[in-house]
Enzyme design. Structure first.
Site, mmCIF file in Angstrom:
data_model
loop_
_atom_site.group_PDB
_atom_site.id
_atom_site.type_symbol
_atom_site.label_atom_id
_atom_site.label_comp_id
_atom_site.label_asym_id
_atom_site.label_seq_id
_atom_site.Cartn_x
_atom_site.Cartn_y
_atom_site.Cartn_z
ATOM 1 N N SER A 125 77.027 78.170 37.478
ATOM 2 C CA SER A 125 78.337 77.821 38.032
ATOM 3 C C SER A 125 79.439 78.541 37.269
ATOM 4 O O SER A 125 79.318 78.797 36.067
ATOM 5 C CB SER A 125 78.516 76.308 37.900
ATOM 6 O OG SER A 125 79.865 75.945 38.066
ATOM 7 N N TYR A 150 77.885 67.756 32.807
ATOM 8 C CA TYR A 150 77.345 68.592 33.887
ATOM 9 C C TYR A 150 77.518 70.078 33.548
ATOM 10 O O TYR A 150 76.578 70.864 33.607
ATOM 11 C CB TYR A 150 78.048 68.269 35.219
ATOM 12 C CG TYR A 150 77.880 69.359 36.250
ATOM 13 C CD1 TYR A 150 76.693 69.485 36.964
ATOM 14 C CD2 TYR A 150 78.894 70.303 36.478
ATOM 15 C CE1 TYR A 150 76.527 70.519 37.878
ATOM 16 C CE2 TYR A 150 78.737 71.328 37.384
ATOM 17 C CZ TYR A 150 77.561 71.425 38.082
ATOM 18 O OH TYR A 150 77.389 72.450 38.966
ATOM 19 N N LYS A 154 74.699 73.325 32.586
ATOM 20 C CA LYS A 154 74.595 74.680 33.160
ATOM 21 C C LYS A 154 74.540 75.721 32.040
ATOM 22 O O LYS A 154 73.770 76.672 32.082
ATOM 23 C CB LYS A 154 75.764 74.961 34.114
ATOM 24 C CG LYS A 154 75.710 74.145 35.405
ATOM 25 C CD LYS A 154 74.487 74.470 36.244
ATOM 26 C CE LYS A 154 74.299 73.553 37.426
ATOM 27 N NZ LYS A 154 73.011 73.662 38.103
HETATM 28 N N1 UFG Z 1 91.092 68.602 45.159
HETATM 29 C C1 UFG Z 1 92.162 67.872 45.644
HETATM 30 N N2 UFG Z 1 91.893 66.676 46.251
HETATM 31 C C2 UFG Z 1 90.627 66.196 46.409
HETATM 32 C C3 UFG Z 1 89.554 66.961 45.921
HETATM 33 C C4 UFG Z 1 89.824 68.162 45.286
HETATM 34 O O1 UFG Z 1 93.320 68.268 45.527
HETATM 35 O O2 UFG Z 1 90.470 65.100 46.954
HETATM 36 C C5 UFG Z 1 91.366 69.889 44.525
HETATM 37 C C6 UFG Z 1 90.927 69.953 43.076
HETATM 38 O O3 UFG Z 1 91.948 69.484 42.226
HETATM 39 C C7 UFG Z 1 90.633 71.431 42.916
HETATM 40 C C8 UFG Z 1 90.178 71.880 44.309
HETATM 41 O O4 UFG Z 1 90.615 70.871 45.195
HETATM 42 O O5 UFG Z 1 91.811 72.107 42.610
HETATM 43 C C9 UFG Z 1 88.688 72.006 44.421
HETATM 44 O O6 UFG Z 1 88.090 70.803 43.957
HETATM 45 P P1 UFG Z 1 86.541 70.509 44.161
HETATM 46 O O7 UFG Z 1 86.264 69.153 43.579
HETATM 47 O O8 UFG Z 1 86.142 70.744 45.569
HETATM 48 O O9 UFG Z 1 85.853 71.651 43.317
HETATM 49 P P2 UFG Z 1 85.938 71.950 41.758
HETATM 50 O O10 UFG Z 1 86.479 73.323 41.649
HETATM 51 O O11 UFG Z 1 86.610 70.906 40.990
HETATM 52 O O12 UFG Z 1 84.413 71.794 41.388
HETATM 53 C C10 UFG Z 1 83.509 72.788 41.688
HETATM 54 C C11 UFG Z 1 82.123 72.202 41.890
HETATM 55 C C12 UFG Z 1 81.609 71.600 40.620
HETATM 56 C C13 UFG Z 1 81.777 72.552 39.482
HETATM 57 C C14 UFG Z 1 83.191 73.019 39.398
HETATM 58 C C15 UFG Z 1 83.413 74.016 38.331
HETATM 59 O O13 UFG Z 1 82.137 71.209 42.875
HETATM 60 O O14 UFG Z 1 80.249 71.315 40.784
HETATM 61 O O15 UFG Z 1 83.542 73.639 40.626
HETATM 62 O O16 UFG Z 1 82.529 75.073 38.528
HETATM 63 F F1 UFG Z 1 81.489 71.971 38.306
#
Ligand code: UFG
Length: 338
Positions: A125, A150, A154
């Site tokens: 990741s 998590y 990785k």
């Molecule tokens: N976000 C919102 N509202 C929500 C959900 C997410 O604004 O309800 C925003 C988050 O703040 C972030 C973006 O949308 O800026 C993406 O969020 P995600 O949770 O979809 O994805 P992440 O980038 O946080 O997480 C992903 C993977 C994880 C991994 C992470 C870092 O889902 O498994 O990238 O690699 F760990």
């Protein structure tokens, strides 16, 4: 090629199984169904016309895993997805994450040695980069201290694979560092099935639009980005799945330049949360109920891939547009309501 896919009924796993079949391979699925549904096999069959051999086995159960190898001679390679993946849960239950993710991988590596299987594709990741100092981020960027158990699994898994490949020339691996996989198969026969309240952006968006959730919260609009919301590199899950097929073929065809290779799998383009909301409303014509809330703890401000190494070396490139991908996520969500 005969390819064992652990976590093959999961979100990325199921899309990869489809792409493996379409490229003429014979996948075998191992999954404990802890975070996926057996009906996914029907979706795979609906798309490909093929019934895939399935074993309900937990990769942390070494004896059960050995039996799968005993019953399937001549496995060429393994694509190892099976792992726990919820960042928040990993903070609350670190031992579950270290147990599942590290022991699962070690069992896979033990079986590779015992049954002379030489090729491993591992799901890593972009989380290993933390907040990169330079964007777009390349594979050579420093690994930053993990922000969650998590993320730490990785990083440790990458090290376990490197150490094992260093000690044994017969073990080859390709580590794929995914950015943010989204969307669903264009047939809408398989897609993402989050358990309970989605933690990730796109399932939250589609469930809000479908009326399952009341309102999307945008986590922060005061970041140092053009519109103040976080930026990610959102990659179509089918494009991502294809990278695995290319990676496993590369190893089997002896094209690897090092025993362990690392590739960023992203589009190379950063998209903000507000841009996702706008794209969703544009391609679906559905107005999204959303509000701006506080920042989410542990969120990275901005990250997107330099994918040129994968583009040039693997000959793989993300092809689908963001709009097309968001439309596929919406079609999948609508198919679930039927
Ligand atoms: N976000 C919102 N509202 C929500 C959900 C997410 O604004 O309800 C925003 C988050 O703040 C972030 C973006 O949308 O800026 C993406 O969020 P995600 O949770 O979809 O994805 P992440 O980038 O946080 O997480 C992903 C993977 C994880 C991994 C992470 C870092 O889902 O498994 O990238 O690699 F760990």
């Amino acid at each position: 090629m005969k390819i064992l896919v652990t976590g093959g009924t999961g979100y990325i796993g199921s899309h990869t199984v489809v792409e493996l079949i379409e490229a003429g391979n014979e996948p075998i699925i191992v999954d404990n169904l802890s975070n996926s549904n057996i009906n996914v096999l029907d979706g795979i069959k609906g798309i490909t016309g093929k019934a895939v051999p399935f074993y309900q086995v937990d990769v942390t159960d070494l004896d059960a895993l050995r039996k799968v190898f005993c019953e399937n001679n001549g496995i060429n390679g393994i694509i190892h997805f099976a792992a726990s993946k919820a960042v928040g849960e990993s903070v609350k239950e670190p031992l579950k994450y270290y147990g599942n993710n590290l022991v699962g991988l070690m069992n896979i590596l033990k079986c590779m040695k015992e049954f002379s299987v030489g090729s491993l594709v591992f799901s890593s990741s972009c989380t290993v980069y933390g907040q990169p100092d330079v964007l777009p981020v390349t594979e050579n960027a420093p690994i930053k201290p993990a922000l969650s158990p998590y993320g730490n699994t990785k990083q440790i898994c990458e090290e376990i694979i490197r150490d094992t490949a260093t000690s044994d020339n017969n073990i080859h691996a390709i580590l794929l560092r995914y950015f943010n996989p989204i969307g669903a198969h264009p047939t809408a026969l398989i897609g993402e099935l989050p358990l309970g309240v989605p933690q990730n952006l796109i399932p939250y968006v589609t469930q809000t639009a479908a009326g399952i959730r009341e309102c999307l919260t945008v986590f922060g609009d005061d970041y140092d980005t053009p519109d103040g919301s976080c930026i990610r590199d959102y990659i179509n899950v089918t494009d991502l799945a294809k990278a695995h097929v290319v990676a496993v073929s590369r190893m089997e065809n002896g094209k690897q330049k090092q025993n362990v290779e690392v590739f960023n799998i992203g589009t190379g383009k950063g998209t903000s949360v507000f841009e996702i909301v706008n794209s969703f409303e544009k391609v679906t014509g559905v107005k999204l109920n959303y509000k701006v809330g506080a920042r989410r703890e542990g969120d990275i401000e901005k990250v997107w891939a330099d994918a040129s190494f994968a583009n040039n070396e693997l000959g793989w490139k993300a092809e689908k547009s963001l709009d097309e991908t968001i439309a596929s996520a919406w079609n999948w969500q609508k198919s679930l309501k039927k």
